[in-house]
Each structure stands twice: as structure tokens, then as C-alpha cells.
Design a protein around this motif. Structure first.
Motif, mmCIF file in Angstrom:
data_model
loop_
_atom_site.group_PDB
_atom_site.id
_atom_site.type_symbol
_atom_site.label_atom_id
_atom_site.label_comp_id
_atom_site.label_asym_id
_atom_site.label_seq_id
_atom_site.Cartn_x
_atom_site.Cartn_y
_atom_site.Cartn_z
ATOM 1 N N ARG A 101 0.608 -1.231 0.042
ATOM 2 C CA ARG A 101 0.000 0.158 -0.061
ATOM 3 C C ARG A 101 0.967 1.269 -0.032
ATOM 4 O O ARG A 101 0.508 2.317 -0.678
ATOM 5 N N ASP A 155 -10.080 4.763 -2.019
ATOM 6 C CA ASP A 155 -10.002 3.442 -1.431
ATOM 7 C C ASP A 155 -8.849 3.034 -0.600
ATOM 8 O O ASP A 155 -8.711 2.567 0.416
ATOM 9 N N GLN A 156 -7.491 3.318 -1.399
ATOM 10 C CA GLN A 156 -6.278 3.024 -0.720
ATOM 11 C C GLN A 156 -5.981 3.812 0.421
ATOM 12 O O GLN A 156 -5.338 3.054 1.486
ATOM 13 N N GLU A 185 -8.287 2.405 3.255
ATOM 14 C CA GLU A 185 -7.727 1.066 3.696
ATOM 15 C C GLU A 185 -6.319 1.251 4.609
ATOM 16 O O GLU A 185 -6.136 0.454 5.537
ATOM 17 N N LYS A 199 -7.772 2.233 7.834
ATOM 18 C CA LYS A 199 -8.322 0.898 8.451
ATOM 19 C C LYS A 199 -7.142 0.115 9.063
ATOM 20 O O LYS A 199 -7.286 -0.462 10.288
#
Length: 200
Positions: A90, A143-144, A147, A150
């Protein structure tokens, strides 16, 4: 002298709140959005404004997660805990987006010119200054970053609960633009009271 981490967290909240709001707006009014025609009647080329918002806040958050040699005044993840991080894959993706965002949204440069980019594509700089297909890449980028939040929210640290609360709020706003942002992640005094209540 560095600011208190509680004050620094307020700025992380801000960039994530803006990113989630822009991400939601992109999903409903971007190129594939169901309401793009109506939105453009109200605000011509509204997708450009939304994309710029995504890029500005994404660029700040990319540095938050990946900056290797931050200035003493930079707010980066290690300021909250040296034991939490995001996955290498990531981090690599996020770092790969730094130059495209800078070139195509934040810096008026020759690299925006297609013939110039094509001619210099095989140079050291050319390899990192291409123009992604933003119509699809914006969603991936948002989204990355969510995430990444998260991941951080699932790792044990003194800051796990605030990061988890922020993650929940970001996902809710990304899903529903009318979601009421939590009070404890809003104004400075409310954020500080919340964090002090957690012993931070």
C-alpha cells in the motif's frame, strides 16, 4: 516546539473528512456517476473541482503515511506511534501517486504536455510522471487511503481507538454524503475533550 499530538490529530481528521466527502461526491457526480448531468447544470465541470479536492487531500495523506524524512513540523503517522504502519504494498502504491498528483493537479510543469511526456517517458523522471486515468484512479486512490486508515485502526497503540473512530466516520461519509459527522471528531474543543477522555 512540536504541537501536541491531540492538535495534530485534528488535522488528520480534517484531511480524511474532506477526502471522504470528495470521494462520495466523485461516486455520484464523477464520469460514471448517476447525477453528473444534473450536477453540471448547477456547477459546470463540477468533476474538476471534486477531482482537485481528492488530489489535494490525498497528497497530504500520502505524505502522512509515507514521508521518509519529514520536516519537524510535518504531521506524520510516526508522531502518533512508532509501532504502527501500513503495508509495504500500500505504501508503494501511495508513493507512486505522489508525482502524478503533483504534476497534473498541483504543479504547472512541462510534464503535463503529452508530446513532452512521450519524448521523455524513458528518463528517470518520466517513469514517475505519467498521467493516470483519473476517471478510474480517483476511486482507487480514495479506497487505498481509507484502507490505510483501516490498517492503522486495527493495530494496537494508544491511538487505536481514535483512528478506529475516524475510520468508521470516513466509511460512513463515503457511503452516504448526508451522514452527520461525529461531534467528537469535529470542532477542536470537542476533539480535544474526546482525546483527553481517552487518556491522550
Amino acid at each position: 516546539m512540536a504541537i501536541d499530538p491531540k492538535d495534530a490529530f485534528l488535522h488528520v481528521i480534517y484531511d480524511y473528512r474532506c477526502l471522504a466527502t470528495a470521494g462520495y461526491a466523485w461516486s455520484v457526480t464523477g464520469p460514471a456517476g448517476a447525477h453528473i448531468k444534473e450536477a453540471n447544470l448547477l456547477l459546470p465541470e463540477v468533476g474538476t473541482m471534486i477531482q482537485d479536492s481528492i488530489h489535494v487531500h490525498a497528497r497530504s495523506l500520502i505524505d502522512f503515511y509515507t514521508k521518509q524524512a519529514p520536516w519537524p513540523t510535518d504531521v506524520v503517522l510516526s508522531r502518533f506511534s512508532s509501532s504502527i504502519s501500513i503495508s509495504a504494498g500500500r505504501a508503494t502504491y501511495l508513493e507512486s501517486m505522489k508525482h502524478p498528483i503533483e504534476v497534473h493537479s498541483l504543479h504547472l510543469t512541462e510534464w503535463r504536455d503529452v508530446p513532452y511526456r512521450t519524448t521523455n517517458a524513458n528518463t528517470r523522471d518520466g517513469a514517475t510522471r505519467g498521467r493516470p486515468q483519473w476517471a478510474t484512479e480517483n476511486t482507487v486512490l480514495v479506497d487505498q487511503l481509507i484502507e490505510a486508515l483501516k490498517e492503522v485502526s486495527q493495530q494496537q497503540s494508544r491511538w487505536q481507538k481514535p483512528f478506529a473512530e475516524l475510520y468508521s466516520a470516513v466509511v460512513a461519509r463515503l457511503t452516504d454524503g448526508s451522514y452527520d459527522w461525529p461531534t467528537n471528531l469535529g470542532e477542536k474543543r470537542d476533539v480535544e475533550n474526546y482525546l483527553v477522555g481517552l487518556g491522550l
